[in-house]
Design a protein around this motif. Structure first.
Motif, PDB file in Angstrom:
ATOM      1  N   UNK A   1       7.318  42.377  32.515  1.00 57.35           N
ATOM      2  CA  UNK A   1       7.378  41.311  31.515  1.00 57.35           C
ATOM      3  C   UNK A   1       7.865  40.016  32.152  1.00 57.35           C
ATOM      4  N   UNK A   2       7.272  38.908  31.703  1.00 54.98           N
ATOM      5  CA  UNK A   2       7.797  37.607  32.097  1.00 54.98           C
ATOM      6  C   UNK A   2       8.029  36.793  30.821  1.00 54.98           C
ATOM      7  N   UNK A   3       8.920  35.791  30.914  1.00 58.86           N
ATOM      8  CA  UNK A   3       9.109  34.880  29.792  1.00 58.86           C
ATOM      9  C   UNK A   3       8.457  33.555  30.167  1.00 58.86           C
ATOM     10  N   UNK A   4       7.655  33.008  29.268  1.00 61.04           N
ATOM     11  CA  UNK A   4       7.036  31.703  29.492  1.00 61.04           C
ATOM     12  C   UNK A   4       7.483  30.775  28.368  1.00 61.04           C
ATOM     13  N   UNK A   5       8.225  29.718  28.725  1.00 59.67           N
ATOM     14  CA  UNK A   5       8.707  28.797  27.696  1.00 59.67           C
ATOM     15  C   UNK A   5       7.943  27.479  27.776  1.00 59.67           C
ATOM     16  N   UNK A 220      13.370  40.682  32.167  1.00 58.42           N
ATOM     17  CA  UNK A 220      12.098  40.109  32.642  1.00 58.42           C
ATOM     18  C   UNK A 220      12.113  39.963  34.158  1.00 58.42           C
ATOM     19  N   UNK A 221      10.926  39.976  34.760  1.00 55.97           N
ATOM     20  CA  UNK A 221      10.897  39.822  36.214  1.00 55.97           C
ATOM     21  C   UNK A 221      10.921  38.348  36.616  1.00 55.97           C
ATOM     22  N   UNK A 222      10.638  37.452  35.655  1.00 54.96           N
ATOM     23  CA  UNK A 222      10.622  36.019  35.962  1.00 54.96           C
ATOM     24  C   UNK A 222      10.735  35.236  34.654  1.00 54.96           C
ATOM     25  N   UNK A 223      11.376  34.066  34.738  1.00 58.83           N
ATOM     26  CA  UNK A 223      11.467  33.177  33.573  1.00 58.83           C
ATOM     27  C   UNK A 223      10.772  31.871  33.963  1.00 58.83           C
ATOM     28  N   UNK A 224       9.719  31.521  33.239  1.00 58.21           N
ATOM     29  CA  UNK A 224       8.973  30.305  33.571  1.00 58.21           C
ATOM     30  C   UNK A 224       9.227  29.236  32.515  1.00 58.21           C
ATOM     31  N   UNK A 274      21.295  34.156  36.257  1.00 67.22           N
ATOM     32  CA  UNK A 274      22.166  34.498  37.395  1.00 67.22           C
ATOM     33  C   UNK A 274      22.686  35.914  37.215  1.00 67.22           C
ATOM     34  N   UNK A 275      23.163  36.165  35.992  1.00 63.93           N
ATOM     35  CA  UNK A 275      23.775  37.453  35.695  1.00 63.93           C
ATOM     36  C   UNK A 275      22.845  38.622  36.029  1.00 63.93           C
ATOM     37  N   UNK A 276      21.565  38.442  35.745  1.00 62.47           N
ATOM     38  CA  UNK A 276      20.614  39.544  35.997  1.00 62.47           C
ATOM     39  C   UNK A 276      19.737  39.284  37.215  1.00 62.47           C
ATOM     40  N   UNK A 277      20.067  38.201  37.949  1.00 63.84           N
ATOM     41  CA  UNK A 277      19.312  37.813  39.142  1.00 63.84           C
ATOM     42  C   UNK A 277      17.803  37.707  38.888  1.00 63.84           C
ATOM     43  N   UNK A 278      17.431  36.957  37.857  1.00 67.59           N
ATOM     44  CA  UNK A 278      16.015  36.759  37.532  1.00 67.59           C
ATOM     45  C   UNK A 278      15.617  35.354  37.998  1.00 67.59           C
ATOM     46  N   UNK A 279      14.583  35.225  38.844  1.00 71.86           N
ATOM     47  CA  UNK A 279      14.191  33.883  39.273  1.00 71.86           C
ATOM     48  C   UNK A 279      13.676  33.037  38.104  1.00 71.86           C
ATOM     49  N   UNK A 280      13.999  31.744  38.147  1.00 71.57           N
ATOM     50  CA  UNK A 280      13.530  30.804  37.121  1.00 71.57           C
ATOM     51  C   UNK A 280      12.571  29.825  37.795  1.00 71.57           C
ATOM     52  N   UNK A 293       9.026  24.293  40.740  1.00 76.03           N
ATOM     53  CA  UNK A 293      10.322  24.501  41.405  1.00 76.03           C
ATOM     54  C   UNK A 293      10.781  25.921  41.158  1.00 76.03           C
ATOM     55  N   UNK A 294      11.229  26.555  42.219  1.00 79.01           N
ATOM     56  CA  UNK A 294      11.726  27.923  42.107  1.00 79.01           C
ATOM     57  C   UNK A 294      13.253  27.900  42.206  1.00 79.01           C
ATOM     58  N   UNK A 295      13.906  28.463  41.203  1.00 78.44           N
ATOM     59  CA  UNK A 295      15.374  28.490  41.207  1.00 78.44           C
ATOM     60  C   UNK A 295      15.804  29.913  41.536  1.00 78.44           C
TER      61      UNK A 295
END
Ligand code: ADP
Ligand code: ASP
Ligand code: MG
Length: 352
Positions: A1-5, A220-224, A274-280, A293-295
């Motif tokens: 799953x990914x989140x797309x905002x 989620x594996x990534x937050x966009x 940060x808490x779950x170490x998910x890249x943004x 930009x990759x955070x």
């Protein structure tokens, strides 16, 4: 799953919403959960309506409500299948009738409390999320609309509410993954409700924060974060155009820039990540081909010492001096107890 905002400009019109659908379509295999802001400048407009109401300016707030309804109806009708137009009209009628009653109530009272501000401003994301889910279905994406007020549980500090993480994560983990298996879940950012079910909001720009809360809650594996610029830039483009895209930045650097004025990201966004170490990722919905930009957790080595410059206005500067400082102790403690008592955060401290 990914989140797309997707932010306000990314869903401001039928055409923009169609572009969002096209972007989401290319990522269906990653099981997207979509978080949306209110359409365009809707939140500002709702707040202006509330102000006009308490000032008793009926000739202002009634036409403004009418225009806002017209705007939502016009854009939504273009993205709704014919078969769902009657249902769309009914939903818009219900929402605007309720909203108008609320606004008239404020006009009678002549008083605006943080709680009523949240009740009014929640309509932006309630409408946009419903409309975007409708548009997705029209473009062939199976989509389920979820009311964020049922999932994001907050404290009662209205207009600046903080999520109650345990309750919120439990609800997100229970509700979202089963739905996301077969459908794209669409939910409004920014809004939530207290444990008693009273609508609340996470503060202006809070949809980014919803995205990361949702991301952390479902693992989620990534937050966009999809917005109207190519990513985190080296300066705010409205102040200094021509800035460069920052390719990678650490969580702490991004949080600090956001806190000190880089509006592209809500300052609290990175905390759950940060808490779950998910890249943004910050991406441009008008130019989806740009890498953005990759955070990430750790700062990568960069030959430039300064990565980006931010600017924050309306800072209150307090100079405190004491004539009895030499060998004195406990002075700063007493000052900070005051900031604590009034729940005031201090941006920068300098002592000598
Ligand atoms: P959204 O509605 O998508 O959340 P926002 O308006 O909240 O979009 O944030 C995006 C805007 O942030 C950009 O259009 C830009 O004007 C502003 N901004 C401020 N500082 C920066 C920065 N350092 N990098 C990129 N954009 C920035
Ligand atoms: N609609 C809200 C605002 O304008 C939240 C957001 O867009 O992130 O502040
Ligand atoms: Mg924003």
């Amino acid at each position: 799953m990914i989140v797309m905002k997707f932010g306000g400009t990314s869903v401001e019109s039928a055409a923009a919403i169609e572009s969002v659908a096209a972007i989401v379509k290319t990522r269906l295999d990653r099981k997207p959960v979509v978080v949306v802001s209110a359409m365009g400048k809707t939140t500002n407009k709702l707040l202006a309506i509330a102000q006009a109401a308490i000032a008793g300016r009926r000739d202002e707030y009634l036409p403004q409500l009418h225009d806002l309804r017209g705007y939502h109806s016009r854009e939504a009708r273009q993205v709704a299948p014919l078969s769902e137009r009657a249902e769309l009209d009914r939903v818009l009628d219900d929402h605007f009738q309720e909203l108008t009653e609320l606004v008239k109530g404020l006009a009678v009272l002549g008083e605006l409390t943080p709680r009523s501000i949240d009740a009014i401003s929640s309509y932006g994301e309630r409408l946009s999320s419903y409309i975007v889910a409708l548009a997705f279905r029209h473009s062939g994406i199976p989509a389920a609309h979820v009311d964020s007020r049922r999932l994001i549980v907050t404290d009662n500090r209205h207009t600046q509410a903080a999520p109650l993480f345990d309750l919120t994560y439990a609800r997100l983990a229970r509700e979202i993954p089963p739905l996301a298996e077969r459908q794209v879940v669409v939910m409004g950012g920014f809004i939530g409700a207290t444990a008693d079910g009273v609508p609340s909001t996470l503060g202006r720009g809070g949809s980014d924060y919803t995205a990361s809360i949702a991301g952390a809650g479902i693992g989620a594996e990534e937050i966009q974060i999809w917005t109207d610029v190519d990513g985190m830039l080296t300066a705010d483009p409205t102040i200094l155009p021509g800035g460069r895209r920052v390719k990678t930045i650490s969580f702490s650097e991004a949080a600090e820039l956001a806190y000190f004025g880089a509006k592209v990201l809500h300052p609290a966004t990175v905390l759950p990540a940060i808490e779950r170490n998910i890249p943004v990722l910050i991406l441009n919905s008008r130019r989806p081909e740009v890498a953005g930009t990759r955070i990430v957790a750790e700062a990568v080595h960069c030959s430039n010492i300064v990565k980006s410059i931010a600017c924050k206005r309306n800072i209150t500067l307090v100079n405190i001096t004491s004539t009895r400082m030499l060998m004195a102790y406990g002075f700063l403690k007493r000052i900070f107890e005051l900031f604590d008592r009034f729940e005031t955060s201090v941006d920068i401290v300098s002592t000598s």
